[in-house]
Motif scaffolding. Structure first.
Motif, short mmCIF file in Angstrom:
data_model
loop_
_atom_site.label_atom_id
_atom_site.label_comp_id
_atom_site.label_asym_id
_atom_site.label_seq_id
_atom_site.Cartn_x
_atom_site.Cartn_y
_atom_site.Cartn_z
N THR A 155 -42.62 96.48 -66.62
CA THR A 155 -43.84 95.52 -66.29
C THR A 155 -44.74 95.19 -67.60
O THR A 155 -45.21 94.03 -67.81
CB THR A 155 -44.76 96.52 -65.53
OG1 THR A 155 -44.18 96.87 -64.47
CG2 THR A 155 -46.17 95.79 -65.27
N PHE A 156 -44.79 95.80 -68.75
CA PHE A 156 -45.45 95.53 -70.04
C PHE A 156 -44.90 95.00 -70.97
O PHE A 156 -45.38 94.47 -71.99
CB PHE A 156 -46.19 96.94 -70.49
CG PHE A 156 -47.41 97.23 -69.63
CD1 PHE A 156 -48.66 96.81 -70.13
CD2 PHE A 156 -47.44 98.22 -68.59
CE1 PHE A 156 -49.61 97.36 -69.46
CE2 PHE A 156 -48.23 98.54 -67.93
CZ PHE A 156 -49.49 97.95 -68.17
N GLY A 157 -43.53 94.60 -70.75
CA GLY A 157 -42.51 93.95 -71.81
C GLY A 157 -42.16 94.66 -73.11
O GLY A 157 -41.53 94.32 -73.68
N ASN A 158 -42.44 95.98 -73.17
CA ASN A 158 -42.23 96.76 -74.39
C ASN A 158 -40.95 97.51 -74.26
O ASN A 158 -40.35 97.97 -75.28
CB ASN A 158 -43.46 98.06 -74.57
CG ASN A 158 -43.67 98.78 -73.42
OD1 ASN A 158 -43.63 98.58 -72.29
ND2 ASN A 158 -43.68 100.06 -73.86
N LEU A 159 -40.24 97.40 -73.00
CA LEU A 159 -38.89 98.35 -72.75
C LEU A 159 -38.07 97.13 -72.06
O LEU A 159 -38.35 96.64 -71.04
CB LEU A 159 -39.06 99.52 -71.78
CG LEU A 159 -39.88 100.72 -72.24
CD1 LEU A 159 -40.06 101.73 -71.16
CD2 LEU A 159 -39.30 101.23 -73.58
N ASN A 160 -36.82 96.93 -72.90
CA ASN A 160 -36.16 95.98 -72.44
C ASN A 160 -34.70 96.53 -72.69
O ASN A 160 -34.19 97.46 -73.45
CB ASN A 160 -36.14 94.91 -73.34
CG ASN A 160 -37.66 94.24 -73.21
OD1 ASN A 160 -37.67 93.61 -72.23
ND2 ASN A 160 -38.45 94.33 -74.19
N PRO A 161 -33.77 95.88 -71.87
CA PRO A 161 -32.14 96.26 -71.95
C PRO A 161 -31.80 96.02 -73.38
O PRO A 161 -32.21 94.97 -73.68
CB PRO A 161 -31.74 95.67 -70.67
CG PRO A 161 -32.49 94.82 -70.26
CD PRO A 161 -33.84 94.88 -70.60
N PHE A 177 -31.22 101.47 -67.27
CA PHE A 177 -31.06 100.44 -67.96
C PHE A 177 -32.18 99.37 -68.10
O PHE A 177 -31.86 98.42 -68.48
CB PHE A 177 -29.67 99.86 -67.15
CG PHE A 177 -28.34 100.71 -67.49
CD1 PHE A 177 -27.56 100.36 -68.34
CD2 PHE A 177 -28.14 101.76 -66.56
CE1 PHE A 177 -26.43 101.17 -68.65
CE2 PHE A 177 -27.01 102.46 -66.68
CZ PHE A 177 -26.07 102.24 -67.75
N LEU A 178 -33.20 99.65 -67.40
CA LEU A 178 -34.37 98.92 -67.41
C LEU A 178 -34.08 97.73 -66.94
O LEU A 178 -34.65 96.40 -67.35
CB LEU A 178 -34.73 98.69 -68.97
CG LEU A 178 -35.08 100.10 -69.53
CD1 LEU A 178 -35.73 99.76 -71.12
CD2 LEU A 178 -36.17 100.84 -68.97
N VAL A 179 -33.36 97.53 -65.55
CA VAL A 179 -33.33 96.05 -64.91
C VAL A 179 -33.39 96.33 -63.50
O VAL A 179 -32.62 96.15 -62.62
CB VAL A 179 -31.76 95.69 -65.22
CG1 VAL A 179 -31.60 95.10 -66.52
CG2 VAL A 179 -30.69 96.95 -64.76
N PRO A 180 -34.56 96.89 -62.98
CA PRO A 180 -34.99 97.24 -61.55
C PRO A 180 -34.71 95.86 -60.80
O PRO A 180 -34.25 96.06 -59.67
CB PRO A 180 -36.32 97.54 -61.52
CG PRO A 180 -37.07 97.01 -62.82
CD PRO A 180 -35.89 97.07 -63.75
N GLY A 181 -34.91 94.68 -61.20
CA GLY A 181 -34.93 93.36 -60.47
C GLY A 181 -33.27 92.99 -59.99
O GLY A 181 -33.00 92.18 -59.26
N TRP A 182 -32.49 93.81 -60.88
CA TRP A 182 -30.92 93.25 -60.61
C TRP A 182 -30.51 94.16 -59.17
O TRP A 182 -29.39 93.55 -58.94
CB TRP A 182 -30.28 93.86 -61.76
CG TRP A 182 -30.42 92.92 -62.98
CD1 TRP A 182 -31.48 91.77 -63.23
CD2 TRP A 182 -29.60 92.90 -64.25
NE1 TRP A 182 -31.38 91.34 -64.50
CE2 TRP A 182 -30.31 91.90 -65.15
CE3 TRP A 182 -28.62 93.67 -64.74
CZ2 TRP A 182 -29.93 91.71 -66.37
CZ3 TRP A 182 -28.34 93.41 -66.11
CH2 TRP A 182 -29.03 92.44 -66.90
N GLU A 222 -48.03 102.31 -76.33
CA GLU A 222 -48.73 103.60 -77.03
C GLU A 222 -50.24 103.14 -76.85
O GLU A 222 -51.02 104.05 -76.55
CB GLU A 222 -48.13 104.21 -78.36
CG GLU A 222 -48.94 105.07 -78.56
CD GLU A 222 -48.51 105.97 -80.18
OE1 GLU A 222 -48.89 106.70 -80.64
OE2 GLU A 222 -47.36 105.19 -80.50
N ASP A 223 -50.49 102.11 -77.20
CA ASP A 223 -51.87 101.65 -77.62
C ASP A 223 -52.70 101.59 -76.32
O ASP A 223 -53.95 101.94 -76.25
CB ASP A 223 -52.07 100.50 -78.38
CG ASP A 223 -51.18 99.11 -77.95
OD1 ASP A 223 -50.25 99.40 -77.24
OD2 ASP A 223 -51.76 98.15 -78.22
#
Length: 429
Positions: free
Chosen positions: A53-59, A251-256, A393-394
């Motif tokens: 959601t926040f774009g900080n974690l990506n595959p 794998f940080l791909v829930p939409g797949w 984190e922030d």
């Protein structure tokens, strides 16, 4: 539903019984909440269990490249077998070897883990039967069953024991109509990770009562320091188990939307009928996403371990941050998770008498501080709220700061509390 008589000149169209009786409890509660954020503060949503959601974690690049390559293949554009392509099922069998001996024939590919859970439950439960699910627990179990006339019975988890199962209550819930026990490990929403001894105790109850298990293990590799994950299927000697997992979280791909059911049945208790039943149910969607299926062998075998380690390290760090910050919030009691990506926080509602329940607490926190956590009633567990730990984190620090401020503004003093109810003797820490 009444049938239209021949020659009727009026429209008589209505939703089916299945449609009317199917509800997503989280959606129902969230959509009815009065959640207008404070316009002077950006909204921080600690509510959605989507790590992207926040774009900080990506595959990692290997995962993305595997799908890029798949796009070029003709076979990635066509329908595949309803159970999934053989190569993809072989890859899942190898990837899941920690669960015990698995062949590709034991694997059914699905459209995400939620679909896997639906198949696992509906293949062994009929209308009028019941399944046992944890409370607090993920409400997809109820969503996929209630419209089919399958009843849900709850067994207690124990917050004072890191959300272990109340074994006596679990066994008490079993009756002649119980079709399956759902075990969620690691847990959504609790973040618990069960040790081997506790899992053996669960298996013993299932074996004595001859009840199969549906193991929801989508967070199987999300385990924090000093904890260890054990697959139920690897420990079971005679209890048949349907294990549900998938790509979504790790794998940080829930939409797949690729998940799987794995059949563990050492003594052929399920027999050919359950296997055939799973194949029949899989035909309802003609198999999951073929594009990702074709990339699956590369995704499962080539993703570096360092990527997984970094993700879990980050989430554990966030859990520790939130735990330490929220321990300072008067009237709250955070419970440090052992894995997954969530934390449950107790709200001592008697210390916030201006709020009728945790729903109102959450609503007001959004209105004043623009921080949104899921109320415990989304998990059939009032007086708690769930935080998602995957935010940067922030943002987590800012969210916790706002939550502490909110509690400080609304908690009543010990003296005032006694005035409101002389029987309440709790002390604000």
């Amino acid at each position: 539903m009444s049938r239209r008589s021949r020659g009727s000149n009026t429209w008589e169209v209505r939703a089916s019984t299945l449609a009317r009786n199917t509800h997503n409890l989280i959606r129902d509660i969230v959509e009815n909440l009065q959640v207008e954020p404070n316009p002077n503060k950006p909204l921080i949503a600690l509510s959605v269990g989507d790590p992207t959601t926040f774009g900080n974690l990506n595959p990692p690049e290997q995962v993305i490249q595997a799908v890029r390559d798949s796009v070029e293949w003709l076979s990635s554009r066509s329908y595949g077998p309803a159970k999934g392509h053989l190569e993809a099922r072989q890859a899942v069998a190898q990837y899941s070897a920690h669960q015990g001996p698995i062949s590709p024939d034991d694997v059914i590919l699905c459209s995400g883990c939620s679909h896997a859970i639906e198949l696992a439950i509906t293949v062994i439960a009929d209308s009028g039967q019941n399944i046992l699910v944890p409370r607090p627990g993920f409400m997809i179990y109820k969503t996929v069953t209630e419209g089919l006339g399958i009843n849900v019975k709850y067994y207690r988890l124990l917050p004072e024991q890191q959300w272990k199962i109340d074994l006596e209550d679990l066994e008490h819930q079993i009756d002649e109509d119980t079709a399956a026990i759902v075990i969620t490990n690691p847990s959504n929403p609790c973040g618990s990770v069960y040790d081997k001894e506790h899992l053996y105790e669960i298996l013993d109850i299932a074996a004595r009562n001859h009840v199969p298990i549906v193991a929801d293990e989508i967070y199987e590799h999300f385990v924090f320091s000093n904890n260890e994950f054990f697959a139920l299927s690897a420990l079971s000697k005679d209890v048949p188990i349907l294990t549900c997992s998938g790509l979504t979280k790790r794998f940080l791909v829930p939409g797949w939307r690729v998940g799987w059911v794995i059949i563990h049945d050492r003594h052929n208790i399920f027999g050919t009928e359950v296997r055939k039943g799973l194949s029949n149910l899989a035909t309802k969607i003609l198999g999951p996403n073929t594009l990702v299926q074709r990339a699956l062998p590369t995704i499962l075998s080539c993703t570096p371990q360092s990527f997984f380690d970094d993700v879990v390290f980050f989430i554990e760090k966030q859990a520790k941050l939130a735990y330490e910050e929220l321990r300072c919030a008067p009237g709250l009691r955070p419970i440090m998770p052992q894995g997954a990506m969530y934390m449950m926080v107790e709200i001592k509602m008697s210390l916030f008498p201006t709020f009728k329940n945790e729903l109102q607490f959450v609503e007001r926190m959004v209105a004043e501080q623009s921080v949104f956590c899921l109320p415990g009633q989304c998990f059939e567990y009032p007086n708690y709220m769930r935080l998602v730990l995957t935010v940067p984190e922030d943002i987590m620090q800012e969210a916790c700061k706002r939550i502490v401020t909110f509690c400080q503004h609304h908690i009543v003093s010990r003296e005032r509390l006694k005035e409101i109810d002389s029987n309440i003797v709790q002390v604000v820490e």
